[in-house]
Design a protein around this motif. Structure first.
Motif, PDB file in Angstrom:
ATOM      1  N   MET A  43       0.739  -1.169  -0.002  1.00 46.94           N
ATOM      2  CA  MET A  43      -0.001  -0.109   0.155  1.00 46.94           C
ATOM      3  C   MET A  43       0.944   1.416  -0.105  1.00 46.94           C
ATOM      4  O   MET A  43       0.664   2.098  -0.778  1.00 46.94           O
ATOM      5  N   GLN A  44       1.896   1.262   0.883  1.00 56.03           N
ATOM      6  CA  GLN A  44       2.555   2.451   0.928  1.00 56.03           C
ATOM      7  C   GLN A  44       3.272   2.821  -0.524  1.00 56.03           C
ATOM      8  O   GLN A  44       3.322   3.819  -0.867  1.00 56.03           O
ATOM      9  N   ASN A  45       3.914   1.837  -1.185  1.00 55.86           N
ATOM     10  CA  ASN A  45       4.367   2.135  -2.542  1.00 55.86           C
ATOM     11  C   ASN A  45       3.508   2.395  -3.343  1.00 55.86           C
ATOM     12  O   ASN A  45       3.833   3.200  -4.407  1.00 55.86           O
ATOM     13  N   VAL A  46       2.091   1.684  -3.454  1.00 56.89           N
ATOM     14  CA  VAL A  46       1.199   2.059  -4.407  1.00 56.89           C
ATOM     15  C   VAL A  46       0.993   3.662  -4.335  1.00 56.89           C
ATOM     16  O   VAL A  46       0.558   4.336  -5.286  1.00 56.89           O
ATOM     17  N   PHE A  47       0.611   3.959  -2.982  1.00 54.79           N
ATOM     18  CA  PHE A  47       0.322   5.317  -2.554  1.00 54.79           C
ATOM     19  C   PHE A  47       1.330   6.494  -3.163  1.00 54.79           C
ATOM     20  O   PHE A  47       1.144   7.391  -3.534  1.00 54.79           O
TER      21      PHE A  47
END
Length: 510
Positions: free
Chosen positions: A354-358
Motif C-alpha cells: 500500500m505504501q508503494n502504491v500510494f
C-alpha cells in the motif's frame, strides 16, 4: 599580444553554456528503479559489520541501496580517514545511480556537541566540515550519485543544533559535494513526515487530528525551504504513519516548495511498518518513547547514546507480562507467539505494498524501505520494540534469510517493474475499494486493488465482491501474499473478491 575571440562569439558560447546548465538542472529525475532499501543505522561501525548486501537488494527487485555513515566513523581524528566501510559499500555498486550515502555530522572532535552516533551536531568549524564532505565524495570518484546530509533535523534526537545552523551547514554540504563531483545530487536531509495536513480524512471519517508537536517540524522545514531552497536537488519526505496519509502529505510538501520557488522532486528516504503506535492499544506506552528520544538527544560524556535504565526495566516487565498484553502489543515483541509473528508479517506485507502504491500515485519516483538488515538493538530497548521487526532479512545462524514480507516485496517489484505511473480509479458504488491502474510501459497495464479495513482485524472479515469495466481477454489475479484469487472477465467486466490484502491483476501470468 593574445588575440581575443569576437564578443559575439563569446556571448554565444556563454549562452550555450548557460543553456546546457539549465537543461541539466531541469532534467527530470528518472531513477532506474523506484524501489530501494536502507541497510540500517550502522554499517561497518560500532562493532557492526559492513557486509555485501546489494545482491539482496537486486534479488528483491530493487535498484538502489543506502547506507548511513558518521563523521566520527570516517574521520576519527583530524585528517585521518578510514575508508573501509565506504569502500565496502561503493565496491558493490554497478552504477552510480545504485547508491545513496547519508553522512551524519556526528564527531567527538569536530562537532559542537560531541557524539559518536546521534544526535548529529553543527560543526565547530565549517571549513573542517567542508573538507570532510569534499574528501569523502572525492574518494568515491563519481561512483555514487546521491549524497544526503543529516536526517530528521526537526527532532532533537537527530540534530542538536538550530534550524539556522542546519541551513548554513546544508549550504556547505551542497558546495562540498558539487565541488568534488559536479554530477552528484544532494538530497535534503529527510523530514520525518510526522504531520497531518489540515482537513485530511481517511475512509469517510472526519478530519484526522494533527500529530502532537507537528508544527515544529513544519516550521523547521519551511525555514529551510525559504533560506536554503537552492542548496538541494531532491527532497526526502519519510512516509511512516498510515499509508492513507501519503498522498496529502506529499501534496502539502510539493505545494510549499512551489509556493517558495524551490520545487524539486520528492523521494521517500524511509518508510516501513506497521508502526507500534499505529495501534490504539499501544498509546499507553508513549511515555517510554518520549523518554527514549530525550535520552537519545543527550549522549554521555563519551558521545555515546544514553540508555535509560528505567525504560529498560519497564520493557523487561512487559516481557514478563507478555501473555497478558494486547495482541497488538505482543506482535511487536521478540519471541511473541508464532501466530502473532505470522500476523505481524502479513500486516507488514500489506502495508509495504500500500505504501508503494500510494507513493507512486503521488508522484514519488523513488522510495527506500527501512530497513533491510536485522536491528542490532537490545531486547529491552524502546527502539527495538518500535522498530525491531521492520527488517526484511532475519538471522538464520550465520546467514540472513528472507521474511514473509520480503517475499511480498519481491512479488510486488516483479508485478510493478517498468512502472511509469499509478492512478487511482474511483468506484462510485463502493468507495471503500482502493483500485489503482498501473502503466508499466512496454510491459502493459496492471491493476492493484484492496478493501479499506482496520489493519489488525481486517483479514478476519470475508472479502467483498468487486467489479469494474475491463477490456482484457484474460486476467490473472494473485494477492500480495502469493495466494491465487478467483477473477473472471464476463461481458467486458472483471469480477473478483477483494479483502484487506492487495490483489494484483495482470493480463497474463506474472
Amino acid at each position: 599580444m593574445m588575440k581575443l575571440p569576437p564578443l559575439s562569439f563569446m556571448l554565444a558560447a556563454l549562452a550555450a553554456l548557460l543553456s546546457s546548465v539549465a537543461k541539466a538542472a531541469d532534467a527530470p529525475f528518472k531513477p532506474s528503479s523506484p524501489f530501494g532499501f536502507g541497510w540500517g543505522i550502522l554499517y561497518g561501525y560500532q562493532g557492526e559489520p559492513a557486509p555485501e548486501f546489494m545482491s539482496d537488494v537486486r534479488s528483491l527487485g530493487a535498484g538502489c541501496g543506502k547506507v548511513y555513515l558518521y563523521w566520527q566513523q570516517i574521520e576519527p581524528e583530524p585528517g585521518q580517514f578510514d575508508w573501509s566501510a565506504l569502500d565496502a559499500f561503493v565496491d558493490q555498486l554497478n552504477s552510480p545511480e545504485e547508491g545513496v550515502i547519508m553522512l551524519f555530522s556526528s564527531s567527538r572532535w569536530a562537532a559542537e556537541h560531541p557524539s559518536t552516533m546521534l544526535p548529529a551536531s553543527p560543526a565547530k568549524d565549517l571549513e573542517a566540515y567542508y573538507t570532510f564532505v569534499h574528501e569523502t565524495v572525492k574518494h568515491c570518484g563519481g561512483r555514487v550519485r546521491y549524497w544526503q546530509n543529516d536526517i530528521e533535523p526537526n527532532s532533537p534526537a537527530y540534530w542538536s543544533g538550530t534550524k539556522e545552523q542546519y541551513a548554513a551547514q546544508l549550504r556547505v554540504f551542497y558546495r562540498a559535494v558539487k565541488d568534488a563531483d559536479p554530477d552528484a545530487q544532494v538530497i535534503l536531509g529527510g523530514y520525518d513526515g510526522l504531520f497531518v495536513p489540515p482537513g485530511t480524512t481517511i475512509g469517510g471519517s472526519g478530519p484526522i487530528p494533527p500529530v502532537p508537536g507537528q508544527e515544529h517540524g513544519l516550521a523547521f522545514f519551511e525555514y529551510l525551504l525559504q533560506e536554503a531552497g537552492d542548496a538541494f536537488d531532491l527532497f526526502d519526505l519519510r512516509l511512516y504513519l498510515s499509508p492513507y496519509l501519503i498522498r496529502p502529505r506529499v501534496a502539502y510538501i510539493r505545494q510549499r516548495m512551489r509556493a517558495l520557488g524551490c520545487e524539486q522532486p520528492i523521494i521517500c528516504g524511509e518508510y516501513g511498518g506497521p508502526g507500534f503506535f499505529d495501534f490504539a492499544e499501544n498509546a499507553r506506552y508513549a511515555p517510554l518513547a518520549t523518554a527514549t528520544l530525550q535520552n537519545m538527544a543527550q549522549p554521555d560524556v563519551n558521545g555515546s547514546p544514553r540508555v535509560s535504565q528505567e525504560t529498560s526495566r519497564a520493557i523487561a516487565q512487559m516481557y514478563d507480562d507478555m501473555a497478558s498484553l494486547a495482541p497488538q502489543t505482543q506482535m511487536f515483541m521478540q519471541g511473541c507467539p508464532p501466530e502473532l509473528e505470522a500476523k505481524f508479517r502479513r500486516i507488514q506485507a500489506r502495508n509495504l505494498v500500500m505504501q508503494n502504491v500510494f507513493a507512486l500515485s503521488a508522484g514519488i519516483k523513488q522510495s527506500f524501505y527501512w530497513q533491510l538488515s536485522p536491528v542490532p538493538n537490545e531486547r529491552d530497548d524502546m527502539m527495538m520494540l518500535m522498530f525491531g521487526k521492520f527488517n526484511l532479512l532475519q538471522r538464520a545462524g550465520d546467514s540472513l534469510q528472507r521474511t514473509l514480507s520480503a517475499d511480498a516485496f519481491a512479488r510486488m517489484t516483479k508485478v510493478l517493474a517498468g512502472v511509469q505511473s499509478v492512478e487511482r480509479v474511483p468506484l462510485a458504488d463502493n468507495p471503500s475499494i482502493y483500485l489503482f491502474a498501473v502503466d508499466r510501459g512496454v510491459r502493459g497495464p496492471a491493476y492493484v486493488v484492496w478493501d479499506f479495513r482496520e489493519p489488525y482485524s481486517g483479514e478476519d472479515a470475508p472479502p467483498v465482491p468487486c467489479a469494474w469495466p475491463l477490456d482484457w481477454k484474460t486476467v490473472h489475479a494473485r494477492d500480495a501474499l502469493g495466494e491465487a484469487v478467483a477473477a473472471a472477465i464476463t461481458d467486458g467486466v472483471v469480477r473478483l473478491p477483494v479483502g484487506v490484502t492487495p490483489v494484483y491483476l495482470t493480463p497474463d501470468a506474472q
